[in-house]
Write an enzyme that holds these catalytic residues in place. Structure first.
Site, PDB file in Angstrom:
ATOM      1  N   PHE A  17      -1.392   0.165   1.146  1.00  0.00           N
ATOM      2  CA  PHE A  17      -0.613   0.380   1.863  1.00  0.00           C
ATOM      3  C   PHE A  17      -0.812   0.019   4.044  1.00  0.00           C
ATOM      4  O   PHE A  17      -0.664  -0.916   4.771  1.00  0.00           O
ATOM      5  CB  PHE A  17       0.481   0.873   2.368  1.00  0.00           C
ATOM      6  CG  PHE A  17       2.105   0.791   3.399  1.00  0.00           C
ATOM      7  CD1 PHE A  17       2.096  -0.218   3.986  1.00  0.00           C
ATOM      8  CD2 PHE A  17       2.220   2.375   4.078  1.00  0.00           C
ATOM      9  CE1 PHE A  17       3.151  -0.462   5.361  1.00  0.00           C
ATOM     10  CE2 PHE A  17       3.294   2.054   5.234  1.00  0.00           C
ATOM     11  CZ  PHE A  17       3.560   0.797   5.359  1.00  0.00           C
ATOM     12  N   ILE A  18      -1.617   1.371   4.635  1.00  0.00           N
ATOM     13  CA  ILE A  18      -1.910   1.321   5.802  1.00  0.00           C
ATOM     14  C   ILE A  18      -3.066   0.692   5.937  1.00  0.00           C
ATOM     15  O   ILE A  18      -3.132  -0.062   6.814  1.00  0.00           O
ATOM     16  CB  ILE A  18      -1.786   3.014   5.965  1.00  0.00           C
ATOM     17  CG1 ILE A  18      -0.076   3.638   6.244  1.00  0.00           C
ATOM     18  CG2 ILE A  18      -2.277   3.481   7.671  1.00  0.00           C
ATOM     19  CD1 ILE A  18      -0.414   4.967   5.926  1.00  0.00           C
ATOM     20  N   ASP A  37     -12.673  -0.170  -2.492  1.00  0.00           N
ATOM     21  CA  ASP A  37     -10.624   0.624  -3.106  1.00  0.00           C
ATOM     22  C   ASP A  37     -10.430  -0.069  -4.676  1.00  0.00           C
ATOM     23  O   ASP A  37     -11.651  -0.785  -5.194  1.00  0.00           O
ATOM     24  CB  ASP A  37      -9.901  -0.591  -2.452  1.00  0.00           C
ATOM     25  CG  ASP A  37      -8.521   0.476  -2.841  1.00  0.00           C
ATOM     26  OD1 ASP A  37      -7.993   0.448  -4.107  1.00  0.00           O
ATOM     27  OD2 ASP A  37      -7.599   0.103  -1.590  1.00  0.00           O
ATOM     28  N   GLY A  42      -3.487   1.668  -4.686  1.00  0.00           N
ATOM     29  CA  GLY A  42      -3.961   0.072  -3.701  1.00  0.00           C
ATOM     30  C   GLY A  42      -2.991  -1.141  -4.823  1.00  0.00           C
ATOM     31  O   GLY A  42      -3.634  -0.763  -5.940  1.00  0.00           O
ATOM     32  N   TYR A 155      -1.880  18.780  -1.918  1.00  0.00           N
ATOM     33  CA  TYR A 155      -2.702  17.615  -0.875  1.00  0.00           C
ATOM     34  C   TYR A 155      -2.294  18.433   0.644  1.00  0.00           C
ATOM     35  O   TYR A 155      -3.191  18.211   1.519  1.00  0.00           O
ATOM     36  CB  TYR A 155      -1.405  16.832  -1.101  1.00  0.00           C
ATOM     37  CG  TYR A 155      -1.385  15.669  -0.122  1.00  0.00           C
ATOM     38  CD1 TYR A 155      -2.146  14.327  -0.616  1.00  0.00           C
ATOM     39  CD2 TYR A 155      -1.173  15.037   1.320  1.00  0.00           C
ATOM     40  CE1 TYR A 155      -2.101  13.627  -0.150  1.00  0.00           C
ATOM     41  CE2 TYR A 155      -1.733  14.811   1.789  1.00  0.00           C
ATOM     42  CZ  TYR A 155      -2.592  13.198   0.853  1.00  0.00           C
ATOM     43  OH  TYR A 155      -2.282  11.981   1.521  1.00  0.00           O
ATOM     44  N   LYS A 159      -6.630  18.257   2.289  1.00  0.00           N
ATOM     45  CA  LYS A 159      -6.405  17.547   3.248  1.00  0.00           C
ATOM     46  C   LYS A 159      -7.142  18.483   4.699  1.00  0.00           C
ATOM     47  O   LYS A 159      -8.213  18.291   6.098  1.00  0.00           O
ATOM     48  CB  LYS A 159      -5.039  16.669   3.864  1.00  0.00           C
ATOM     49  CG  LYS A 159      -4.985  15.311   2.919  1.00  0.00           C
ATOM     50  CD  LYS A 159      -5.457  14.498   3.672  1.00  0.00           C
ATOM     51  CE  LYS A 159      -5.336  13.045   2.706  1.00  0.00           C
ATOM     52  NZ  LYS A 159      -6.761  12.325   3.357  1.00  0.00           N
TER      53      LYS A 159
END
Ligand code: UDP
Length: 334
Positions: A17-18, A37, A42, A155, A159
């Site tokens: 999306f981004i 990708d 995605g 997550y 990160k």
């Protein structure tokens, strides 16, 4: 025909999306973009309209393919690393894959960026603040992350390690790296499949299904339109003083999830009921939600002049309109 003046840019996760918005913007500014990708989360429809553009190349492969990554990265001027697992639902349901892509994937990308001296933007997440109860989160605030029995925290931990590794490469080896902590980013094209609240509420409201608010609905989020998120990313990547540093990117307009549900019901003229659903009914594992997640954006604002433009109402209007079109296509069997 003039010479092509732009850069050649690698975007990992460019079908997300981004990513897809970032790719569009980079191409519109005269750059050539290569996307890698694996289409795990995605979707190709996000970039379908670009496939015939001569300044766009799509490679359907994983960032774990070291040789391919090496070959592609060598030929590019800079990198935006967006490939990651996405959404709380996905992270809780696929913890191994989620940790693997955020740890090993980012390690590969950083290692190669360093070897070939390519400037890199690392997309991190507001999830690194964890359960910090501060009403507005500042880059210098502590990460308050829970332990391994509550899967969602994988997550934030992963990160956070990405950020450590990125800054370590900068400090120890001089790699040019910029880290952006993205807060909730939304807009047309985002789907509810991986748990994101706005597309889920809109779809429920448009279908007349109950709008499912998790917990007591008092948790607060601040939603940023994807175009504002992209603007923040680009301003940072193009500012020399952002190198070696970490920045929040988001819109500080906070709202409770219950109010969000009411707003969406109103804006869609829906008769859906709003119901409160206990977390344990949604997530089979132990689950902890985050109570407050609103960014302090003074740091990026001061350095780059960034200030988000799209209000929450505009964001919702656009996203509702997009969903109506999508649902119409499904109905018509397009
Ligand atoms: N949420 C909800 N209903 C849904 C999906 C999410 O009430 O169908 C809540 C969720 O518990 C959280 C907030 O909405 O408090 C934002 O969730 P999202 O997964 O979009 O983002 P994040 O939790 O990562 O901020």
């Amino acid at each position: 025909m003039g010479l092509h003046q732009g850069k050649k840019i690698l975007v990992t996760g460019g079908c997300g999306f981004i990513g897809s918005y970032l790719v569009e913007r980079l191409i519109s500014e005269g750059n050539e973009v290569v996307v890698i990708d694996d289409l795990s989360t995605g979707i190709k429809t996000n970039i379908e309209h670009l496939l015939n553009n001569k300044y766009f190349q799509f490679i359907n492969d994983t960032i774990f393919n070291y040789r391919k990554m090496e070959e592609v990265l060598q030929g590019c001027d800079e990198i935006y690393h967006l490939a990651a697992s996405v959404g709380v639902k996905y992270v809780v349901e696929h913890p191994v894959e989620s940790i693997r892509i955020n740890i090993r994937g980012t390690e590969i990308v950083l290692e190669l960026a360093n070897r070939y001296h390519k400037k890199i933007f690392i997309v991190s997440s507001s999830e690194v603040y964890g359960k910090n109860m501060k009403r507005i989160l500042n880059e210098d605030d502590d990460s308050l992350l829970g332990g391994p029995k509550v899967l969602r925290w994988n997550y934030g931990h992963a990160k956070a390690i990405d950020e450590f590794l990125a800054l370590a490469y900068h400090m120890e080896k001089g790699l040019e790296v910029v880290v952006g902590r993205l807060f909730n980013t939304c807009g047309p094209r985002q789907v509810g499949t991986y748990g994101m609240v706005i597309p889920r509420f809109i779809e429920q409201a448009l279908k007349g299904d109950p709008i499912m608010v998790y917990g007591n609905g008092k948790q607060v989020r601040a939603f940023c339109h994807v175009s504002d998120t992209i603007e923040g990313i680009l301003r940072l990547m193009n500012h020399p003083k952002a190198v070696g540093d970490v920045f929040n990117i988001g819109n500080p307009e906070g709202i409770t999830i219950f109010k969000l549900a009411k707003k969406i019901r109103e804006m869609t003229n829906s008769k859906s009921k709003i119901i409160l659903v206990p977390y344990k009914k949604v997530f089979s594992q132990n689950f902890e939600d985050i109570r407050y997640r609103v960014p302090d954006i003074r740091k990026i604002g001061k350095l780059t002049g960034y200030s988000p433009r799209v209000t929450l109402d505009q964001l919702l209007e656009q996203t509702i309109a997009w969903f109506k079109e999508e649902l119409k296509k499904v109905k018509e069997g397009v």
